[in-house]
Design a protein around this motif. Structure first.
Motif, mmCIF file in Angstrom:
data_model
loop_
_atom_site.group_PDB
_atom_site.id
_atom_site.type_symbol
_atom_site.label_atom_id
_atom_site.label_comp_id
_atom_site.label_asym_id
_atom_site.label_seq_id
_atom_site.Cartn_x
_atom_site.Cartn_y
_atom_site.Cartn_z
ATOM 1 N N VAL A 139 0.830 -1.207 0.000
ATOM 2 C CA VAL A 139 0.000 0.000 0.000
ATOM 3 C C VAL A 139 0.859 1.248 0.000
ATOM 4 C CG1 VAL A 139 -1.718 1.340 1.285
ATOM 5 C CG2 VAL A 139 -1.971 -1.143 1.071
ATOM 6 N N TYR A 140 1.924 1.269 0.831
ATOM 7 C CA TYR A 140 2.700 2.513 0.916
ATOM 8 C C TYR A 140 4.199 2.348 1.143
ATOM 9 C CZ TYR A 140 1.895 1.668 5.956
ATOM 10 O OH TYR A 140 1.811 1.111 7.206
ATOM 11 N N GLY A 141 4.673 1.155 1.465
ATOM 12 C CA GLY A 141 6.080 1.011 1.832
ATOM 13 C C GLY A 141 7.047 0.965 0.663
ATOM 14 N N ALA A 142 6.718 0.195 -0.352
ATOM 15 C CA ALA A 142 7.645 -0.019 -1.473
ATOM 16 C C ALA A 142 7.642 1.174 -2.428
ATOM 17 C CB ALA A 142 7.250 -1.289 -2.227
ATOM 18 N N ASP A 143 8.715 1.280 -3.211
ATOM 19 C CA ASP A 143 8.817 2.372 -4.186
ATOM 20 C C ASP A 143 7.741 2.275 -5.259
ATOM 21 O OD1 ASP A 143 10.949 3.425 -2.837
ATOM 22 O OD2 ASP A 143 12.475 2.570 -4.158
ATOM 23 N N ASP A 144 7.272 1.063 -5.533
ATOM 24 C CA ASP A 144 6.202 0.893 -6.518
ATOM 25 C C ASP A 144 4.851 0.638 -5.846
ATOM 26 O OD1 ASP A 144 6.697 -1.636 -5.535
ATOM 27 O OD2 ASP A 144 6.750 -2.624 -7.492
ATOM 28 N N SER A 145 4.723 1.030 -4.579
ATOM 29 C CA SER A 145 3.472 0.842 -3.852
ATOM 30 C C SER A 145 2.388 1.749 -4.412
ATOM 31 C CB SER A 145 3.681 1.130 -2.359
ATOM 32 O OG SER A 145 4.064 2.485 -2.171
ATOM 33 N N VAL A 146 1.156 1.465 -4.022
ATOM 34 C CA VAL A 146 0.010 2.224 -4.521
ATOM 35 C C VAL A 146 0.176 3.708 -4.208
ATOM 36 C CG1 VAL A 146 -2.490 2.436 -4.467
ATOM 37 C CG2 VAL A 146 -1.417 0.202 -4.075
ATOM 38 N N LEU A 147 0.551 4.022 -2.975
ATOM 39 C CA LEU A 147 0.666 5.408 -2.533
ATOM 40 C C LEU A 147 1.766 6.153 -3.271
ATOM 41 C CD1 LEU A 147 -0.256 7.258 0.192
ATOM 42 C CD2 LEU A 147 2.142 6.849 0.680
ATOM 43 N N VAL A 148 2.910 5.519 -3.426
ATOM 44 C CA VAL A 148 4.118 6.207 -3.905
ATOM 45 C C VAL A 148 4.183 6.270 -5.424
ATOM 46 C CG1 VAL A 148 6.644 6.078 -3.958
ATOM 47 C CG2 VAL A 148 5.413 5.623 -1.827
ATOM 48 N N ASP A 149 3.716 5.237 -6.091
ATOM 49 C CA ASP A 149 3.983 5.071 -7.524
ATOM 50 C C ASP A 149 3.528 6.250 -8.372
ATOM 51 O OD1 ASP A 149 4.875 3.403 -9.758
ATOM 52 O OD2 ASP A 149 2.746 3.311 -10.273
ATOM 53 N N ARG A 150 2.434 6.881 -8.014
ATOM 54 C CA ARG A 150 1.887 7.947 -8.866
ATOM 55 C C ARG A 150 2.196 9.352 -8.365
ATOM 56 N NH1 ARG A 150 -1.435 5.947 -12.726
ATOM 57 N NH2 ARG A 150 -2.077 3.776 -12.468
ATOM 58 N N LEU A 151 3.010 9.482 -7.328
ATOM 59 C CA LEU A 151 3.301 10.796 -6.770
ATOM 60 C C LEU A 151 4.468 11.472 -7.474
ATOM 61 C CD1 LEU A 151 3.038 10.275 -2.903
ATOM 62 C CD2 LEU A 151 1.480 11.574 -4.353
ATOM 63 N N GLY A 152 4.355 12.798 -7.640
ATOM 64 C CA GLY A 152 5.485 13.621 -8.062
ATOM 65 C C GLY A 152 5.736 13.607 -9.555
ATOM 66 N N GLY A 153 6.514 14.592 -9.991
ATOM 67 C CA GLY A 153 6.896 14.681 -11.391
ATOM 68 C C GLY A 153 5.896 15.451 -12.219
#
Length: 609
Positions: free
Chosen positions: A299-313
């Motif tokens: 959900v949020y821990g990994a670099d490709d997790s749901v939370l992180v994957d679409r953030l930034g850029g």
């Protein structure tokens, strides 16, 4: 109720200065005091820290107290001592008796939330109902098997089994096509309710977190939308369900097929494979179990997790609104909500330091915000419900939330609404309140226009959004007077092809008031001092540095209310916004009256303190 003679403190920069491991706190005391103490609790033990007089003018004394900062959160309140009488001052106001710690002021230490948030305005879009790729209005011939296609002008049926399948065919390309409308309104954050594939048009029953629903245009459409929004200086926020998935989600299918799988540990099974815990007993929304470390990674821990994957850029999101944040990580005796929200906040800082983390919270959010977690909340308890109760003139059958209830909407006077706001917001740390949203309507509530039934009363509500602490939040269609009697029925389509049906007065009120919020720093990060409230009016000050903003809101006629210069700490007040029946005179004293509902906003220069 008059508050102008009450001692005052809030968490704004005029009253709180942090220096390394100490905080300098200032208190405004009309009439003076023999002494002012800060009451602080460290390791369960309370003590009084004496302050020192700082200045005095026009019958108002200022005191300053220095206290040590504690790890994570520093709670405090003040004892104003006059002779042998103590007046206690906390976030709920003044008290002539002992109070508990629950309403204390609270300073959060550690990394700050994004600084851009308090100055912005959020525009909520329910993608299926906002705009199609083209200008067609008939039912769509191509649709998934679960959908019930509707013509664009059809009114949503409202709560019921078929509501989730009503399919109108709005897309992310439709959103992109109408960014000019948002820009003209003054909205700077495009908040999209879920865009993941699902078997409903609300999409809170996600079947996957790895792609954007093809019905909305897929990943390419989201990238195009975020890219153009960023080029315009706007931001885009997504909506993530951390509490549950859909029953067709790939994780849940894997969990049901193999009780020994990793995914089986993501859910609460009572009798595998058909017995499981779901959100409020809704079988299509199985609840996630955060005792699973593997789930937290995905959900949020990994670099490709749901939370992180679409953030930034350039083509990424600028934040997440967390659905059912108040229930995430909670079930019976298990409660890891604070732990999970803290980990999510830390992970977002690593991935995208300027991303906003906003939590859905219908109820008392205070206990869930007194740590390094959610940046802010959807402040239903501290803004929406008190404003609704005050301005409510709606018809019978209007419902507050999407869920069924036979209870009528409450009704109160302005003074009771002020008391409710002071009480409910007393639990929020100041910085959390500044990063929370002031919503009059959402996709989970009736439309505010239906609640008040009048464009001028609606404008009074918008004035409250724009001038009270927090971020103005507009549900798409509110700005043109759309109606809706409950959370499902309010999800009406934007009538782009029927501009003659738009309420232009309400649209103009939104534009002017949101521009005012954007232009006055005191309305973004300034303090809040209540002056007066009665059956039909409320008056308050927002101040920051040399800028003072006086706000008067009323729902109907009232007699003259007078404020002396010493009550305001301001001079040179000039009206910058006024609508409805409010009248104001600004000479040697401030005189406010009203012949009907309306609002007045005046700006002046700080003269004291």
């Amino acid at each position: 109720m008059r508050f102008s003679h009450d001692p005052h403190h809030d968490g704004s920069p005029d009253y709180v200065t942090i220096d390394d491991d100490r905080a300098r706190l200032r208190v405004r005391v009309p009439g003076g005091a023999d002494a002012v103490y800060a009451y602080v609790v460290e390791d369960g033990e309370a003590r009084l820290v004496e302050g020192a007089p700082e200045s005095a003018a026009d019958g108002v004394s200022w005191f300053a107290v220095e206290i040590p900062l504690l790890p994570v959160v520093t709670p405090y309140r003040f004892a104003i001592v006059r002779g042998r009488r103590y007046t206690w001052l906390n976030q709920a106001g003044t008290h002539e008796h002992e109070v508990t710690d629950d309403g204390d002021f609270r300073l959060l230490t550690g990394p700050n939330p994004p600084s851009w948030v308090p100055a912005t305005t959020v525009y909520q879009i329910f993608p299926d109902r906002f705009a199609r790729d083209d200008d067609s209005v008939g039912p769509l011939a191509e649709h998934p098997d679960w959908a019930h296609p509707r013509a664009w002008d059809d009114e949503p049926a409202g709560s019921g089994p078929a509501a989730a399948g009503e399919y109108y065919g709005g897309t992310l390309e439709g959103v992109r096509r109408h960014l000019d409308h948002l820009a003209g309104l003054g909205a700077e954050v495009v908040y999209l309710t879920p865009f993941f594939p699902a078997r409903s048009t609300h999409r809170y029953d996600a079947s996957s977190f790895t792609e954007v629903d093809p019905l909305l245009g897929g990943d390419a459409a989201l990238r195009a939308l975020t890219r153009e929004a960023h080029e315009r200086g706007m931001r885009v926020m997504g909506d993530l369900t951390t509490n549950h998935t859909g029953d067709e989600h790939e994780w849940f299918r894997a969990a049901r097929s193999d009780p020994d799988s990793e995914e089986a540990g993501y859910y609460y099974f009572t009798d595998h494979p058909d017995g499981y815990v779901s959100w409020l007993g809704v079988g299509s929304l199985p609840k996630l179990d955060y005792s699973s470390a593997a789930l937290r990674e995905r959900v949020y821990g990994a670099d490709d997790s749901v939370l992180v994957d679409r953030l930034g850029g350039e083509e990424g999101l600028d934040g997440w609104r967390i659905d059912v944040a108040n229930m995430t990580g909670r079930l019976g005796a298990q409660d890891v909500n604070h732990e999970v929200s803290g980990e999510i906040a830390a992970r977002m800082r690593e991935a995208a330091p300027e991303a906003w983390l906003l939590a859905e919270h219908f109820y008392d959010a205070g206990p869930d915000t007194r740590h390094d977690g959610w940046h802010g909340v959807m402040n239903y308890a501290g803004f929406t419900r008190p404003v609704w109760a005050w301005l409510n003139t709606g018809p019978a059958g209007v419902r507050y939330a999407a869920t069924h209830t036979a209870a009528p909407l409450p009704s109160s006077g302005a003074a009771e609404a002020v008391r409710a706001m002071r009480t409910t917001n007393a639990g929020l740390p100041w910085r959390v309140r500044a990063h929370s949203v002031n919503a009059l309507s959402t996709h989970d509530s009736a439309r505010f226009r239906t609640v008040v039934g009048d464009p001028v009363l609606q404008a009074v509500g918008v004035a409250a959004q724009a001038t009270l602490p927090g971020v103005p939040f507009v549900f798409a269609g509110d700005e043109i007077g759309l109606e809706g009697r409950d959370g499902e029925n309010s999800r009406r389509t934007m009538p782009w092809h029927r501009p003659q049906d738009w309420d232009r007065r309400v649209l103009d009120s939104h534009r002017r008031l949101l521009a005012l919020h954007r232009s006055l720093p005191a309305l973004q990060t300034g303090g809040l001092r209540w002056l007066d409230a009665g059956e039909h009016h409320m008056t308050f000050l927002r101040s920051l540095g040399d800028q003072v903003v006086l706000v008067h809101l009323t729902d109907g006629p009232h007699g003259e209310r007078v404020a002396a210069p010493g009550d305001l700490d301001a001079a040179g007040l000039e009206v910058v916004e006024c609508d409805g029946g409010v009248r104001g005179r600004f000479e040697d004293k401030v005189e406010l009256s009203a012949r009907g509902p309306g609002y007045l906003v005046a700006v002046g220069v700080r003269q004291a303190g």
